[in-house]
Design a protein around this motif. Structure first.
Motif, short mmCIF file in Angstrom:
data_model
loop_
_atom_site.label_atom_id
_atom_site.label_comp_id
_atom_site.label_asym_id
_atom_site.label_seq_id
_atom_site.Cartn_x
_atom_site.Cartn_y
_atom_site.Cartn_z
N HIS A 171 -0.88 -3.40 -0.04
CA HIS A 171 -0.48 -4.58 0.74
C HIS A 171 -0.80 -4.35 2.22
O HIS A 171 -0.66 -3.24 2.73
CB HIS A 171 1.02 -4.83 0.54
CG HIS A 171 1.44 -6.17 1.05
ND1 HIS A 171 1.72 -6.38 2.38
CD2 HIS A 171 1.58 -7.37 0.43
CE1 HIS A 171 2.04 -7.67 2.55
NE2 HIS A 171 1.96 -8.28 1.38
N SER A 172 -1.17 -5.42 2.91
CA SER A 172 -1.59 -5.27 4.32
C SER A 172 -0.46 -4.72 5.20
O SER A 172 -0.71 -4.03 6.19
CB SER A 172 -2.09 -6.60 4.88
OG SER A 172 -1.08 -7.57 4.79
N GLU A 173 0.80 -5.00 4.82
CA GLU A 173 1.91 -4.47 5.63
C GLU A 173 2.02 -2.95 5.48
O GLU A 173 2.47 -2.26 6.38
CB GLU A 173 3.21 -5.19 5.26
CG GLU A 173 3.23 -6.60 5.84
CD GLU A 173 4.09 -7.60 5.10
OE1 GLU A 173 4.94 -7.19 4.30
OE2 GLU A 173 3.89 -8.81 5.33
N ARG A 229 -0.74 -1.05 4.82
CA ARG A 229 -1.92 -0.55 5.55
C ARG A 229 -1.61 -0.51 7.05
O ARG A 229 -1.94 0.44 7.74
CB ARG A 229 -3.13 -1.46 5.32
CG ARG A 229 -3.65 -1.48 3.88
CD ARG A 229 -4.83 -2.45 3.80
NE ARG A 229 -5.22 -2.78 2.45
CZ ARG A 229 -6.33 -2.31 1.84
NH1 ARG A 229 -7.12 -1.48 2.47
NH2 ARG A 229 -6.63 -2.69 0.63
N THR A 230 -0.91 -1.54 7.55
CA THR A 230 -0.64 -1.64 8.99
C THR A 230 0.50 -0.74 9.43
O THR A 230 0.36 0.02 10.39
CB THR A 230 -0.26 -3.10 9.35
OG1 THR A 230 -1.31 -3.94 8.90
CG2 THR A 230 -0.05 -3.28 10.84
N CYS A 232 -4.42 -5.53 -3.16
CA CYS A 232 -4.57 -6.48 -2.05
C CYS A 232 -5.76 -6.11 -1.15
O CYS A 232 -5.90 -4.94 -0.76
CB CYS A 232 -3.31 -6.49 -1.19
SG CYS A 232 -1.82 -6.90 -2.09
N GLN A 276 -8.87 -8.64 8.66
CA GLN A 276 -7.86 -8.71 9.73
C GLN A 276 -7.91 -10.06 10.43
O GLN A 276 -6.90 -10.70 10.67
CB GLN A 276 -8.13 -7.62 10.79
CG GLN A 276 -7.82 -6.21 10.34
CD GLN A 276 -6.32 -5.96 10.21
OE1 GLN A 276 -5.53 -6.54 10.94
NE2 GLN A 276 -5.96 -5.12 9.27
N GLN A 310 -13.89 -3.22 1.74
CA GLN A 310 -12.52 -2.87 1.33
C GLN A 310 -12.38 -2.96 -0.20
O GLN A 310 -11.81 -2.08 -0.84
CB GLN A 310 -11.57 -3.87 1.97
CG GLN A 310 -10.28 -3.27 2.44
CD GLN A 310 -9.41 -4.35 3.04
OE1 GLN A 310 -8.87 -5.18 2.33
NE2 GLN A 310 -9.28 -4.33 4.35
N GLU A 335 -5.83 -11.50 0.41
CA GLU A 335 -4.80 -11.84 1.41
C GLU A 335 -5.35 -11.62 2.82
O GLU A 335 -5.31 -10.49 3.33
CB GLU A 335 -3.57 -10.95 1.22
CG GLU A 335 -2.84 -11.15 -0.08
CD GLU A 335 -1.34 -10.95 0.08
OE1 GLU A 335 -0.61 -11.88 -0.23
OE2 GLU A 335 -0.92 -9.88 0.55
N VAL A 346 -5.28 -11.00 6.42
CA VAL A 346 -4.12 -10.43 7.12
C VAL A 346 -3.53 -11.42 8.12
O VAL A 346 -2.31 -11.53 8.27
CB VAL A 346 -4.52 -9.09 7.80
CG1 VAL A 346 -3.36 -8.48 8.55
CG2 VAL A 346 -5.05 -8.11 6.75
#
Ligand code: PEP
Length: 251
Positions: free
Chosen positions: A93-95, A97-98, A124, A128, A141, A162, A164
């Motif tokens: 999930h991007s959260e 990754r971030t 996911c 960005q 990715q 998704e 980001v």
């Protein structure tokens, strides 16, 4: 078949609210043809709500460890998740990754470990920003994340596209642009798994889906379902999303 996956993120804070939201959501979902619903609460609520999961509403996790067992303090294995009734895991999930700098390598390993344990993986991917070489970002990715997946396991692989910039911002992508990005993802799936297998693989959209904007996405057959964050924390809102997401020929 479409998939609608609820990602509760780091909500709710209290046990009784987890039970209420999960219970209300299950109560609002009858047996529905052509749709698979899964709810992914935070880890600690999984055993609390697991007895409420049904064949119509699966239990899922928001993340998993990459190893089956061993000295990995703080980690949770896919086998443990399966053991308490999870059917599915969100990976990359991007959260994550971030906020916890989850790397491409870890995501690759988590995807393989999840599938190896017999669970569905919701992998996911997404750019960005919609600027510069954003298409290349999606392609690379996706290519990296699926690199080690065995062909035998792909029946349990779902991709969630998704972007980001659309996740948790209230600014959803347009349905038309979503389809364009999904076709990019599908191009990578074709290269790796072959055209016939790739055509069957669900590619979901996630990013600020709600009960109003779902209708524009639901008419696009290329969209294999939805990953829903904030819109899944209210059982009434989420059930409207699920109803709208059903493919017309299957309702
Ligand atoms: C998500 O958490 O994957 C997500 C899409 O969140 P939201 O629906 O809140 O944008």
């Amino acid at each position: 078949m479409r998939y609608v996956i609820a990602n509760w993120k780091m909500y709710p804070q209290r046990r009784e609210d987890a039970l209420r939201i999960f219970g209300d959501t299950v109560a609002m979902m009858g047996a529905m043809r052509g749709i698979r619903v899964a709810i992914c609460p935070p880890f600690v609520w999984l055993p609390v709500v697991s007895s409420l999961a049904k064949s119509t509403v699966w239990l899922g996790a928001q993340d998993s460890g990459w190893a089956d067992e061993g000295a990995f303090t703080g980690e949770i294995s896919p086998t443990m998740l399966k053991n308490i009734g999870c059917r599915l895991v969100i990976v990359g999930h991007s959260e994550r990754r971030t906020h916890v700098a989850e790397s491409q390598e870890i995501i690759r390993k988590k995807t393989v470990a999840t599938l190896r344990a017999g669970l569905f993986a919701v992998l996911c991917v997404g750019e960005q920003q919609r600027e510069g070489e954003w298409e290349k970002e999606i392609l690379e990715q996706t290519r990296s994340a699926i690199a080690d997946i065995a062909q035998d396991n792909i029946q349990r692989l779902l991709i969630a596209y998704e972007p980001v910039w659309a996740v948790g911002t209230g600014k959803a992508d347009s349905p038309k642009d979503t389809v364009t990005s999904i076709l990019l993802v599908r191009r990578v799936l074709k290269d790796k798994f072959g055209a016939a297998a790739a055509e069957q693989m669900p590619v979901l959209y996630g990013g600020s889906i709600n009960a109003q904007n779902i209708h524009g996405f639901a008419v696009e057959p290329e969209i294999g379902g939805f990953l829903v964050g904030h819109g899944s924390l209210d059982a009434g809102e989420f059930s409207k999303i699920v109803m709208a997401a059903r493919l017309k020929e299957e309702t």
